[in-house]
Each structure stands twice: as structure tokens, then as C-alpha cells.
Design a protein around this motif. Sequence first.
Motif, short mmCIF file in Angstrom:
data_model
loop_
_atom_site.label_atom_id
_atom_site.label_comp_id
_atom_site.label_asym_id
_atom_site.label_seq_id
_atom_site.Cartn_x
_atom_site.Cartn_y
_atom_site.Cartn_z
N UNK A 164 -72.47 -67.82 -24.70
CA UNK A 164 -72.62 -69.27 -24.90
C UNK A 164 -71.33 -70.01 -24.50
N UNK A 165 -71.51 -71.18 -23.96
CA UNK A 165 -70.36 -72.02 -23.58
C UNK A 165 -69.87 -72.76 -24.83
N UNK A 166 -69.22 -72.01 -25.70
CA UNK A 166 -68.78 -72.55 -26.99
C UNK A 166 -67.62 -71.71 -27.49
N UNK A 167 -66.95 -72.19 -28.53
CA UNK A 167 -65.88 -71.40 -29.13
C UNK A 167 -66.40 -70.05 -29.62
N UNK A 168 -67.60 -70.07 -30.20
CA UNK A 168 -68.17 -68.82 -30.71
C UNK A 168 -68.43 -67.85 -29.56
N UNK A 169 -68.93 -68.36 -28.43
CA UNK A 169 -69.18 -67.51 -27.28
C UNK A 169 -67.90 -66.92 -26.73
N UNK A 170 -66.85 -67.73 -26.66
CA UNK A 170 -65.57 -67.24 -26.15
C UNK A 170 -64.94 -66.23 -27.11
N UNK A 171 -65.05 -66.49 -28.41
CA UNK A 171 -64.53 -65.52 -29.39
C UNK A 171 -65.26 -64.19 -29.27
N UNK A 172 -66.56 -64.24 -29.00
CA UNK A 172 -67.32 -63.01 -28.87
C UNK A 172 -66.89 -62.23 -27.63
N UNK A 206 -57.50 -65.63 -26.30
CA UNK A 206 -57.81 -66.90 -25.63
C UNK A 206 -56.56 -67.78 -25.62
N UNK A 207 -56.52 -68.77 -24.72
CA UNK A 207 -55.40 -69.71 -24.79
C UNK A 207 -55.35 -70.39 -26.16
N UNK A 208 -54.15 -70.44 -26.73
CA UNK A 208 -54.00 -71.06 -28.05
C UNK A 208 -54.00 -72.58 -27.97
N UNK A 209 -53.64 -73.11 -26.79
CA UNK A 209 -53.58 -74.56 -26.60
C UNK A 209 -54.32 -74.92 -25.32
#
Length: 413
Positions: A164-172, A206-209
Amino acid sequence: MITLSRRQALAAGAAMLAVPTAALAANDDARLKVALDALPKEGDPAAKLDALAGLDPARLSLSPQLDLLTIRAGLAVDAEIARRFPGAKTIAAIPMPERPVYYRLLLKRRLGDVGTNDARRQLGAALVTLTARADAALRAIGRRDGSVGTRLTALMADERFLYPDSDAGRDRAVADMNRMLAARRTQVPVAFDTVPAWCLEVAVSRPARADEPAGKRILPEPGRPGGYIVDLKDIRRRPSWTLGSVVAHELVPGHLVQLPIEAAAGMHPLRADYAAAFVEGWGVYAEQLAAAEGAYDGDALRLIGHLHWLLFRAARARMDMGLHLDGWSIDRARAFLDEHQGPPAYFAPYDIELARTAAEPASRAADALAWLAIADLAPRDWRRRKQFHTRALAGGRKRLDHLRRYVITGSLA
């Protein structure tokens, strides 16, 4: 005036002989560094070669020895380019009949002596083999119709494998990559005689900023962990099955093993330019090494991801030669990439990649040829392969002739 008796002179000579070899090497290492630091950035490469003529590589420890041998070899190529093609700034300025000579010199500068006909043969054979393997893997998951490139393009868009194009998707995605990284760490003792423990203290993040660069490597050091800040901005172009090779290439056993060992060896910055292809060659070889260790056994999708990355490397290398030696147009080069690799690699959209390759002749070919050379040198027996990997990385990046000599004999002499 102080005079010495014969007995005193003999004692002094014995004391000199008793100085540890390492101490003598350290003195010569320091002299080399002074000489290399003093070389002007611009100027006649032949004059720079003359400035290094009195230095004896046999008196140096491994990394400085590689510095001297590599820089001399590269300067010799620069001198030949300056002599044969005075004033030439781009390959476009070279008449077509003379381009194979110029291109071969560019390959030699980054990698070592490789003939252009032999390079075509190697890359063509790699593409045939990889295409056949990708076809078989795609058939194994039920994708039988169309060219390999067409099927890969369709698979890249399959929603089942997209985050998913979301924070949750990137965290996964990051969590998945770190699980793959943990598996790669467990295989290090199988593939290497020894790797410094701190080289393995790495993680994906992931990038922190918002302004932090992605696709960035942070080299680990003793007492300071490192890692890879993965680019997930366009996450819908990063299917889950493509990420295994990213972990192997960028982290373990790829760049974040090779580069920290090189940094710890104290490589002189001038060496980087004349053995540039080794670094990317090792990263791609690391992808193959992960596969040989069983990373994709029983997982046809991740095997397809692995093969897609290798097709990308081989295809863009052959495209490099096509553009600069065979008179290919940009449109023909794009069609070649589309046919052989299907969708572009995440970080190399076709418009960007074609422009870069046009501006940097022989760079993509040298990287792929370095990979193929490392893979060809690697012993099939795992016990011998462990020593090969340790020697290949010792002291940092190497040109092909130095790599062959050192991994076979353990010496550069």
C-alpha cells in the motif's frame, strides 16, 4: 667524527635486520601516501606515472600495494588515451572506425583489459541463459504467454504483490527486508572464512525526515552500526518479489560487507577511479551468491525478482555497447531493454538510464563484466569459495588482473 668497530657495525646491522617487516612496510606505506597525495588533479598522466616510478610495490602492505598498482595501471590508460585521442572529451568526438579502440580503453580504465568482441559474447551468452531461466520460472507460476519482458511487466503490476502507498505499507516493506537481511546474516559463515562482526551490524530503514536522501548507504564501523535507507517513495513500483536481491546487493553479502572492509583497509581515494567497476560487480555477484545459498529455493516469485535484476544488469550493459559501438539509436536501445528486461529497474527509468548511458560510455558494460568475471572466478566447491570471497574483498576493490592473481595465489607479486 664517530667511527664504529667491526663488531659494532655488525651489531648495528643485526639490529636493522631485527626491525619488524611490518614496521618497514608502514614506512613505505606512508611514503606512498605522500606521493599519491602530491599528484596534481589535472596534468599529464605520463608525468604522474614518472612521479611514481621509484616506488616498489613489493615493499608495501596489501592495500597500499593495490593503490600503487591500480593507480599506475589507470594512469597508463589515461596516458594512452591522451596520446591516441588528443583533445577528445566525449566518445561522440571519435570517428566511428576508431571508437572500438577508444571504448576498449574506457573499459580498461575502469576494469582491466577486456576485448569488445569478447564482451559482446559474454553479455549475449548471459542474456540467453537468464532469459531461459526467467521463462522457466514464469511458466512455473502459470505465466506462459508473451515474451519474458511482457510477462515481467504484467507481473510487476499484479496487486497481490504490491505494498500500500502508505506509512503502513512502507513499514511492512522495511520489515520484510529486515527479515530477509537476518537470513542473509546467517549464511555469512557458510560463504566466508571471516567477516568482521561489525560489518554485519546493519539494518534497513526508511528516511527519518522528508529531506533525508533515500537509497543511501551508511557504512558500519567498529562500535557504530550502519545500514541502508531504502527508497520507497514510489512504493507501487516495488513489488515484494523484487526486494530480496536489493537486500543481497545493498547490504549482506553486498555493498555493506565489501565497502566497510575496503574503508577499514584505508584505500587511497585515487584508486576508486581506476577499479570502479569492481564495487558494482561485487554487488551483483552478491545477488547470485544469495541465490546459491538458497535464498530463493521454493519461492518462484522471489527467484523471478532475482532474475529480473540480473537481466537488467546484462541488458543495460549490452545496450551500452550498442549505443556507442553499433550505432544504435535511443529508440532501438529502449526497445532492446523493453524486450529483454521488461519493466525498468526501480532506480533506472528508461529515460534516465538511456541518457546516463549515452553520457557515460563503457560504465554499464564495465560493471556487468566485473560481475561476470567475479562469478567466473568463484570456485564451485564451497570450501574453496570461502577463501575466494575473503581474498576478493581483502584490501578493497581490484582490477581484473589483480583480482585474478590475488584470489589464486594470495599475492600480487
